[in-house]
Design a protein around this motif. Sequence first.
Motif, PDB file in Angstrom:
ATOM      1  N   SER A  48       1.068  -1.412   0.069  1.00  0.00           N
ATOM      2  CA  SER A  48       0.132  -0.216  -0.241  1.00  0.00           C
ATOM      3  C   SER A  48       0.841   1.092  -0.131  1.00  0.00           C
ATOM      4  CB  SER A  48      -0.818   0.306   1.039  1.00  0.00           C
ATOM      5  OG  SER A  48      -1.238   0.820   1.963  1.00  0.00           O
ATOM      6  N   LYS A  51       2.307   1.547  -3.509  1.00  0.00           N
ATOM      7  CA  LYS A  51       0.982   2.284  -4.205  1.00  0.00           C
ATOM      8  C   LYS A  51       1.329   3.650  -4.276  1.00  0.00           C
ATOM      9  CE  LYS A  51      -2.490  -1.094  -3.614  1.00  0.00           C
ATOM     10  NZ  LYS A  51      -3.824  -1.700  -3.424  1.00  0.00           N
ATOM     11  N   LYS A  58      -2.699   0.166  -9.268  1.00  0.00           N
ATOM     12  CA  LYS A  58      -2.795  -1.128  -8.489  1.00  0.00           C
ATOM     13  C   LYS A  58      -1.214  -1.547  -8.529  1.00  0.00           C
ATOM     14  CE  LYS A  58      -4.984  -2.775 -12.615  1.00  0.00           C
ATOM     15  NZ  LYS A  58      -5.507  -4.045 -13.585  1.00  0.00           N
ATOM     16  N   ALA A  59      -1.148  -2.494  -7.206  1.00  0.00           N
ATOM     17  CA  ALA A  59       0.157  -3.056  -7.114  1.00  0.00           C
ATOM     18  C   ALA A  59      -0.062  -4.298  -6.061  1.00  0.00           C
ATOM     19  CB  ALA A  59       1.624  -2.099  -6.449  1.00  0.00           C
TER      20      ALA A  59
ATOM     21  N   MET B   1       3.937  -3.340 -10.221  1.00  0.00           N
ATOM     22  CA  MET B   1       2.781  -2.656 -10.504  1.00  0.00           C
ATOM     23  C   MET B   1       1.944  -2.262 -11.697  1.00  0.00           C
ATOM     24  SD  MET B   1       5.421  -1.243  -8.112  1.00  0.00           S
ATOM     25  CE  MET B   1       6.662  -1.623 -10.435  1.00  0.00           C
TER      26      MET B   1
END
Lengths: 68, 251
Positions: A48, A51, A58-59, B1
């Motif tokens: 998080s 990101k 998205k990650a 990612m």
Amino acid sequence: MGILIKAEDTTDYSYGCPPDQRPIEQHIDLGVINLDKPPGPTSHEVTSWVKKLLGVEKAGHGGTLELN
Amino acid sequence: MGRARNVLQHIIHSDKTYVCVMALHEAVPEDKIREVCREFVGDIYQKPPLKASVERRLRVRRIFSIEVQEIIGRLVLMVIHCEAGTYIRKLCHDIGEVLGVGAHMAELRRIHTGPFTEDENLVTMHELHEAVIALREYGDEKLLRKVILPVEYAVRNLPKIYIRDSAVDSICHGAPLAAPGVLHLTDDVMKGGLVAIMTLKGELVAIARALMRAHDMVEASQGIVAKPVRVIMKPGTYPRHWKSSKFVGKG
């Protein structure tokens, strides 16, 4: 490891992009990081942060040590 | 990612290497420890622990090697190379049982998962942060390009199939790969195994399951040779060469 050739063809450089020449936004979107996770936070928390840091929606992470 | 995330869940099923410190509950002669560790190399049975995220059913995991690096008192430093899904905590416990004194895992660090190792390209949170700042504040991309690797790096250990430009977009839409789209491939493609479908520019299109082995793929003149399990490239990156009528209702 060997290469087996079935047919020959060329590629058109007016579309697509070799991986090492992607614009930076694309490079991030199609990127992976081999991250040295600090011992405290969970993989989920670190994901998080990453990101947020990179501003991507998205990650994911490719593995966690907690349950091993 | 981003789109690259989809690759990782396929990579996490590859072998793992761990450095582990096992703490014995009583002292045991060194040669006895080494002997018992050798016994654990091969197929072992494990029941996932109580708090595991998978069904608690006895399962078989393969230990490829256990190298005892150092023994200091009751602490045993070892490097374990094993199949994905092996519980190291459990392994330490079981080694302790066989030694007859009991043991637990004191420390653990994974040093290798599939293509990812600890020596190469390992990045700290600080380095990542600095790289982002360099880009944001100074417009310098260099650091971030070093810290973030292209998704193709994550599939560097997979067998590969290189395809025609004209075959790319249909794969991006989830269609299977047909024999005429194949240009060349690595000879380690196995029937039923995972493969990376690549463009001639070296871009990852999708991760797929091969339906035949490499040599049969070269011989095949028609038919499906691989089915995508995860598409990475965005549809529309390459021009569309397929007829839409066949794909009505598939978006």
